[in-house]
Write a protein that holds these residues in place. Structure first.
Motif, PDB file in Angstrom:
ATOM      1  N   GLY A   1      66.586  39.854  13.157  1.00  0.00           N
ATOM      2  CA  GLY A   1      65.587  39.755  12.102  1.00  0.00           C
ATOM      3  C   GLY A   1      66.162  39.253  10.789  1.00  0.00           C
ATOM      4  N   SER A   2      65.265  38.867   9.903  1.00  0.00           N
ATOM      5  CA  SER A   2      65.626  38.298   8.605  1.00  0.00           C
ATOM      6  C   SER A   2      65.661  39.384   7.535  1.00  0.00           C
ATOM      7  N   PHE A   3      66.730  39.421   6.743  1.00  0.00           N
ATOM      8  CA  PHE A   3      66.816  40.392   5.651  1.00  0.00           C
ATOM      9  C   PHE A   3      65.750  40.106   4.601  1.00  0.00           C
ATOM     10  N   GLU A   4      65.566  38.832   4.273  1.00  0.00           N
ATOM     11  CA  GLU A   4      64.614  38.482   3.223  1.00  0.00           C
ATOM     12  C   GLU A   4      63.203  38.950   3.566  1.00  0.00           C
ATOM     13  N   TRP A   5      62.767  38.703   4.807  1.00  0.00           N
ATOM     14  CA  TRP A   5      61.420  39.091   5.199  1.00  0.00           C
ATOM     15  C   TRP A   5      61.299  40.608   5.339  1.00  0.00           C
ATOM     16  N   THR A   6      62.379  41.266   5.758  1.00  0.00           N
ATOM     17  CA  THR A   6      62.370  42.730   5.830  1.00  0.00           C
ATOM     18  C   THR A   6      62.195  43.310   4.436  1.00  0.00           C
ATOM     19  N   PHE A   7      62.904  42.748   3.476  1.00  0.00           N
ATOM     20  CA  PHE A   7      62.811  43.163   2.079  1.00  0.00           C
ATOM     21  C   PHE A   7      61.379  42.954   1.568  1.00  0.00           C
ATOM     22  N   LEU A   8      60.826  41.767   1.810  1.00  0.00           N
ATOM     23  CA  LEU A   8      59.462  41.482   1.369  1.00  0.00           C
ATOM     24  C   LEU A   8      58.438  42.377   2.077  1.00  0.00           C
ATOM     25  N   GLY A   9      58.684  42.666   3.355  1.00  0.00           N
ATOM     26  CA  GLY A   9      57.777  43.549   4.092  1.00  0.00           C
ATOM     27  C   GLY A   9      57.744  44.949   3.516  1.00  0.00           C
ATOM     28  N   SER A  10      58.903  45.430   3.084  1.00  0.00           N
ATOM     29  CA  SER A  10      58.966  46.765   2.490  1.00  0.00           C
ATOM     30  C   SER A  10      58.183  46.818   1.178  1.00  0.00           C
ATOM     31  N   TYR A  11      58.381  45.817   0.337  1.00  0.00           N
ATOM     32  CA  TYR A  11      57.618  45.783  -0.920  1.00  0.00           C
ATOM     33  C   TYR A  11      56.151  45.465  -0.665  1.00  0.00           C
ATOM     34  N   GLY A  12      55.863  44.747   0.413  1.00  0.00           N
ATOM     35  CA  GLY A  12      54.468  44.521   0.794  1.00  0.00           C
ATOM     36  C   GLY A  12      53.788  45.836   1.145  1.00  0.00           C
ATOM     37  N   GLY A  13      54.505  46.712   1.882  1.00  0.00           N
ATOM     38  CA  GLY A  13      53.981  48.043   2.173  1.00  0.00           C
ATOM     39  C   GLY A  13      53.761  48.845   0.911  1.00  0.00           C
ATOM     40  N   PHE A  14      54.676  48.689  -0.049  1.00  0.00           N
ATOM     41  CA  PHE A  14      54.553  49.358  -1.352  1.00  0.00           C
ATOM     42  C   PHE A  14      53.288  48.892  -2.072  1.00  0.00           C
ATOM     43  N   LEU A  15      53.043  47.574  -2.063  1.00  0.00           N
ATOM     44  CA  LEU A  15      51.864  47.033  -2.746  1.00  0.00           C
ATOM     45  C   LEU A  15      50.570  47.426  -2.049  1.00  0.00           C
ATOM     46  N   VAL A  16      50.581  47.436  -0.724  1.00  0.00           N
ATOM     47  CA  VAL A  16      49.384  47.840   0.019  1.00  0.00           C
ATOM     48  C   VAL A  16      49.045  49.293  -0.288  1.00  0.00           C
TER      49      VAL A  16
END
Length: 195
Positions: free
Chosen positions: A110-125
């Motif tokens: 997996g990609s670190f960048e997308w994992t990072f964005l996914g985590s903050y995406g969960g935060f925003l949701v």
């Protein structure tokens, strides 16, 4: 500040493994670019979740210790004990770093960048749903039932596993193309031989 140190350590560990180039031989050897043996998806997701929670626990401990050591009355950014805390801001990053390392150490691609964005995406949701619920219904009782780090973890896990699948598919495509190119000259030679 210790949380910045932990964030820097996780970032340094991920840079070396992310820089490794994907090879088609990873599929035959059942490893990832860093050389770790690829494990089953349930084991990989368990390691990702465990490491994500460990990263979050480090931040939570740090958030409790720093105010005591430095004599701060509150570690929240609002200063009154309410509002965004350092856990809210840096928690998703440490969760993503832990998920990435857990996946990488169990053979994930997996990609670190997308994992990072996914985590903050969960935060925003979570934040958006929380605010809308408060605005529309006047209550956020549901938010007390679902801990906010769970949203970060779900975002991280989904992003890591999706990018892992895409990276594996890309390697399979490379392998198919390599086999196709290796087979084409042989067929061309057979067709051009005089009988």
């Amino acid at each position: 500040m210790r949380f910045l140190f932990h964030l820097a350590v996780l970032s340094a560990l991920t840079v070396g493994t992310a820089a490794a180039q994907d090879r088609v031989s990873e599929l035959e050897d059942n490893v990832n670019a860093a050389g770790f043996t690829r494990r089953s998806m349930p084991l990989r997701i368990g390691a990702e979740a465990g490491m994500g929670l460990l990263g979050e626990a480090l931040l939570a401990v740090t958030e409790m210790v720093i105010p005591v050591v430095f004599g701060m009355p509150s570690y929240s950014l609002g200063g009154d004990g309410h509002g965004l805390t350092m856990t809210h801001l840096f928690g998703p990053a440490l969760m993503a770093g832990g998920v990435y390392l857990g996946g990488r150490w169990t053979g994930g691609r997996g990609s670190f960048e997308w994992t990072f964005l996914g985590s903050y995406g969960g935060f925003l949701v979570f934040g958006g749903a929380y605010l809308l619920s408060k605005e529309w219904f006047g209550s956020t009782a549901w938010a007390d039932l679902i801990p906010y780090p769970l949203w970060w973890m779900v975002g991280s896990l989904v992003a890591y596993e999706v990018t892992d699948g895409l990276a594996t598919d890309r390697l399979k495509k490379k392998r198919r193309n390599a086999l196709k190119q290796a087979g084409e000259p042989l067929m061309f030679q057979l067709l051009t031989l005089p009988f």
